[in-house]
Scaffold this active site. Structure first.
Site, PDB file in Angstrom:
ATOM      1  N   ASP A  60       0.830  -1.213   0.000  1.00 33.19           N
ATOM      2  CA  ASP A  60       0.000   0.000   0.000  1.00 33.19           C
ATOM      3  C   ASP A  60       0.863   1.262   0.000  1.00 33.19           C
ATOM      4  O   ASP A  60       2.098   1.194   0.055  1.00 33.19           O
ATOM      5  CB  ASP A  60      -0.964  -0.014   1.204  1.00 33.19           C
ATOM      6  CG  ASP A  60      -0.257  -0.400   2.495  1.00 33.19           C
ATOM      7  OD1 ASP A  60       0.851   0.135   2.738  1.00 33.19           O
ATOM      8  OD2 ASP A  60      -0.776  -1.248   3.250  1.00 33.19           O
ATOM      9  N   ASP A 129       0.604   5.420 -13.748  1.00 30.65           N
ATOM     10  CA  ASP A 129       0.183   4.578 -14.868  1.00 30.65           C
ATOM     11  C   ASP A 129      -1.202   5.061 -15.300  1.00 30.65           C
ATOM     12  O   ASP A 129      -2.070   5.293 -14.468  1.00 30.65           O
ATOM     13  CB  ASP A 129       0.086   3.113 -14.399  1.00 30.65           C
ATOM     14  CG  ASP A 129       0.519   2.133 -15.461  1.00 30.65           C
ATOM     15  OD1 ASP A 129       0.038   2.273 -16.596  1.00 30.65           O
ATOM     16  OD2 ASP A 129       1.313   1.235 -15.141  1.00 30.65           O
ATOM     17  N   ASP A 231      -0.764   3.177 -20.699  1.00 35.15           N
ATOM     18  CA  ASP A 231      -0.947   1.760 -21.003  1.00 35.15           C
ATOM     19  C   ASP A 231      -1.615   1.548 -22.359  1.00 35.15           C
ATOM     20  O   ASP A 231      -2.614   2.204 -22.665  1.00 35.15           O
ATOM     21  CB  ASP A 231      -1.846   1.193 -19.889  1.00 35.15           C
ATOM     22  CG  ASP A 231      -2.016  -0.299 -19.958  1.00 35.15           C
ATOM     23  OD1 ASP A 231      -1.055  -1.002 -19.661  1.00 35.15           O
ATOM     24  OD2 ASP A 231      -3.121  -0.743 -20.324  1.00 35.15           O
ATOM     25  N   GLU A 285       2.588   3.002 -23.274  1.00 35.13           N
ATOM     26  CA  GLU A 285       2.923   1.727 -23.913  1.00 35.13           C
ATOM     27  C   GLU A 285       2.052   1.590 -25.156  1.00 35.13           C
ATOM     28  O   GLU A 285       0.871   1.880 -25.124  1.00 35.13           O
ATOM     29  CB  GLU A 285       2.594   0.595 -22.945  1.00 35.13           C
ATOM     30  CG  GLU A 285       2.919  -0.758 -23.473  1.00 35.13           C
ATOM     31  CD  GLU A 285       2.211  -1.851 -22.693  1.00 35.13           C
ATOM     32  OE1 GLU A 285       2.808  -2.898 -22.482  1.00 35.13           O
ATOM     33  OE2 GLU A 285       1.045  -1.641 -22.342  1.00 35.13           O
ATOM     34  N   HIS A 359       6.356  -5.499 -14.783  1.00 33.99           N
ATOM     35  CA  HIS A 359       5.305  -6.342 -14.190  1.00 33.99           C
ATOM     36  C   HIS A 359       4.676  -7.304 -15.204  1.00 33.99           C
ATOM     37  O   HIS A 359       3.896  -8.163 -14.819  1.00 33.99           O
ATOM     38  CB  HIS A 359       4.228  -5.439 -13.596  1.00 33.99           C
ATOM     39  CG  HIS A 359       3.511  -4.665 -14.650  1.00 33.99           C
ATOM     40  ND1 HIS A 359       4.128  -3.667 -15.383  1.00 33.99           N
ATOM     41  CD2 HIS A 359       2.270  -4.763 -15.147  1.00 33.99           C
ATOM     42  CE1 HIS A 359       3.281  -3.196 -16.274  1.00 33.99           C
ATOM     43  NE2 HIS A 359       2.141  -3.837 -16.147  1.00 33.99           N
ATOM     44  N   ASP A 360       4.973  -7.136 -16.496  1.00 35.86           N
ATOM     45  CA  ASP A 360       4.462  -8.057 -17.522  1.00 35.86           C
ATOM     46  C   ASP A 360       5.493  -9.105 -17.913  1.00 35.86           C
ATOM     47  O   ASP A 360       5.283  -9.875 -18.848  1.00 35.86           O
ATOM     48  CB  ASP A 360       4.063  -7.277 -18.793  1.00 35.86           C
ATOM     49  CG  ASP A 360       2.811  -6.459 -18.585  1.00 35.86           C
ATOM     50  OD1 ASP A 360       1.998  -6.807 -17.696  1.00 35.86           O
ATOM     51  OD2 ASP A 360       2.642  -5.458 -19.300  1.00 35.86           O
TER      52      ASP A 360
END
Ligand code: TEU
Length: 583
Positions: A60, A129, A231, A285, A359-360
């Site tokens: 968090d 993001d 994104d 992205e 993270h991907d």
């Protein structure tokens, strides 16, 4: 045509945009203007997994606040936070239900403001993001739109009225049937979703939607955030005449789904309405090959500034199968050329990014280095040397600075990721080999890179008191921040040194990049040159001794950094040896 085959070549890009200040030109390379984001190293934080302050098992914002001094100690300049907005979390925040509120598990807007101030007080910029291709089906826009065709929000989404029959096929990545339309009974129409059916695509054709998006972006800019990672941006424009897809385009995100007819109109409008009014960097992205990507980043077009590609991270997978590792590895010579090619793509206009994980992706140490006890330290340091010596802005993923590696789940029940679960269901439905699939996913699945940060040897690696949402990697007793902080030669302290080296030597940021010894199947060798200063980077990517044949005389060089105490003097490199020389 198999959709995986076509999906894999999709090159994604990361785009940064902000006001540029005039800088010096580069005699050793094409002239570029200098900006803070070209000179920055960005540290990516996956908030769910960084630090849990309240024991609910989920990281968090208060957790991040408690680690601000650690983040500062890395010497980085900016952070990119994965989505922290309200979300049902079916795709861990990439399904946003309220863009102007914080996910309650992560905290409150007050916590966000405190965190932002904490970063700014330490001279660290914050990039959010921004998910603009789709929202959550629990967003109020979709909840209302899906009730009636007369809803003011109906046209915030793409619909196909059922009275016209079946909609023309569209691909979806997180759908078991790979089918991008979902039937909605109350409106007797299908809505479009390129990602999960819980992620309806937003209709950018609608000016009202666009204005609401720009207003929301201004809300965050007015708060003082320093930029956005946007994104899946290349997917926002669709051909709404909905032609049938030519067979050769099925599943090909670059050729059909990305770069829709009005994509660049929308980005230019966003630039006029939002980006140009603030000193923000936007990180987005999208998908595309070099000519497409250059359109985003050509300064004259007033869109966005920086791009990253996925071409390198797609190496080493079997053709026709989604992210299934090739037992024969990957073509290292071609891989090196990919980096050289993308470097030259941005020689005159635009700017690149350097990364091997996010993270991907799985953990970079497992995928591109060697996580065996013998080589984990050497190869972690090598990968850090590589990322931080590219002519591009480095994006460095949390945990890689201590050499975290893949967790390698054995059972499907251990996974959380919607992508893995979708692909598992697809293999199962086809009667495929599930055991083989799960073996492959130990190398490539996204959850490998999402396990909790390993802080120390206490309960749950110091991540938090509650059972973590994803298990902690069992190697946390040895691989953790506390141990490495004290150890001068640790992976962590090597990262700090390498980052200092980059910051204090503009040659690593702006210097000309030249690939040497191109056909060498083990060594990645390149020079960086700026204003008469020349550096040579030698990286042995293999677990055996290898010789670099650069033709350069190393006898008059000085070693700037190396991951062995006695660096090579003649280009003969031990396993995973990394050295930077200067003249
Ligand atoms: O990813 C966009 C994207 O193109 C993905 O298909 C990506 O290539 C894939 O996840 C690789 O495994 C973004 C986010 O980075 C990702 O985490 C989200 O799941 C996705 O958008 C949907 O919002």
């Amino acid at each position: 045509m198999k959709r995986y085959l076509l999906f894999l070549p999709a090159c994604c890009l990361l785009i940064l945009s902000c006001k540029e200040k005039k800088g010096q030109s580069r005699p050793d390379s094409a002239p570029v203007t200098s900006t803070w984001w070209k000179e920055a190293t960005v540290y990516q934080i996956y908030p769910r997994s960084f630090q849990d302050s309240d024991g609910d098992g989920v990281g968090d914002l208060k957790g991040i606040i408690s680690r601000l001094d650690y983040i500062k100690s890395l010497g980085i300049d900016a952070v990119w936070l994965n989505p922290v907005y309200a979300s049902p979390n079916k795709d861990n925040g990439y399904d946003i239900s309220d863009y102007e509120n914080i996910q309650p598990q992560f905290g409150t807007m007050k916590d966000f403001d405190e965190m932002l101030k904490g970063f700014h007080d330490r001279g660290i910029k914050v990039m959010m993001d921004m998910v603009l291709n789709h929202c959550s089906n629990e967003h109020k826009w979709f909840k209302e739109a899906s009730q009636s065709r007369n809803s003011p929000y109906y046209n915030y989404f793409h619909w196909w009225p059922a009275e016209k029959g079946e909609p023309p096929y569209r691909f979806s990545i997180f759908d078991e049937k790979a089918y991008g339309w979902e039937y909605n009974k109350p409106t007797n129409s299908y809505y479009l979703h390129y990602f999960g059916d819980f992620q309806p695509d937003l209709n950018w054709e609608n000016p009202a939607l666009r204005q609401d998006i720009y207003k929301m972006m201004r809300f965050w800019c007015d708060k003082g955030v320093d930029g956005f990672r946007m994104d899946a941006l290349a997917f926002i424009s669709k051909d709404t005449t909905w032609p049938s897809l030519p067979a050769e385009y099925n599943g090909n995100w670059v050729m059909y789904y990305a770069s829709g007819p009005r994509l660049h109109d929308y980005i230019q409008e966003m630039n006029r309405e939002v980006l140009s009014k603030y000193d923000v960097a936007t990180v987005a992205e999208a998908a595309g090959d070099i000519p497409r990507v250059k359109k985003f980043v050509d300064e004259d077009r007033k869109e966005l500034n920086m791009a990253y590609h996925f071409e390198a991270t797609e190496f080493g997978y079997l053709p026709g199968e989604y992210k299934m590792p090739d037992p024969n590895g990957y073509d290292f010579v071609k891989w090196k050329q990919v980096f050289a090619k993308w470097d030259s793509a941005f020689i005159d206009k635009g700017w690149g990014t350097a990364y091997l994980a996010n993270h991907d992706q799985p953990r970079m140490l497992t995928r591109w280095g060697n996580d065996s006890p013998e080589f984990r330290e050497y190869s972690s340091k090598l990968l850090t040397t590589f990322i931080l010596s590219q002519r591009a802005t480095p994006y460095y993923y949390y945990g890689d600075e201590i050499g975290m590696d893949n967790i390698r789940f054995d059972r499907v029940e251990q996974y959380n990721d919607v992508e893995l679960l979708t692909n598992y269901a697809q293999v199962k439905a086809k009667g495929g080999d599930l055991k083989r699939f799960l073996e492959g996913m130990k190398i490539s699945s996204r959850d490998n890179g999402r396990t909790p940060m390993q802080w120390d040897t206490t309960l749950n690696a110091g991540f938090g008191a509650g059972t973590p949402w994803l298990p902690v990697n069992s190697n946390y007793k040895t691989v953790n921040v506390a141990a490495q902080d004290k150890e001068p030669n640790s992976i962590l302290n090597y990262f700090r040194r390498m980052q200092q080296l980059r910051k204090s030597n503009p040659v690593f940021i702006y210097g000309k990049y030249t690939l040497l010894d191109k056909e060498n199947t083990s060594v990645f060798a390149y020079t960086r040159e700026l204003n008469g200063k020349k550096c040579l980077v030698l990286l042995n990517f293999k677990d055996k001794q290898s010789v670099a044949n650069t033709g350069l005389d190393l006898s008059k060089t000085k070693v700037m950094i190396s991951n062995y105490p006695d660096p090579s003097k003649d280009g003969t490199l031990r396993p995973y040896e990394a050295v930077i020389y200067e003249w």
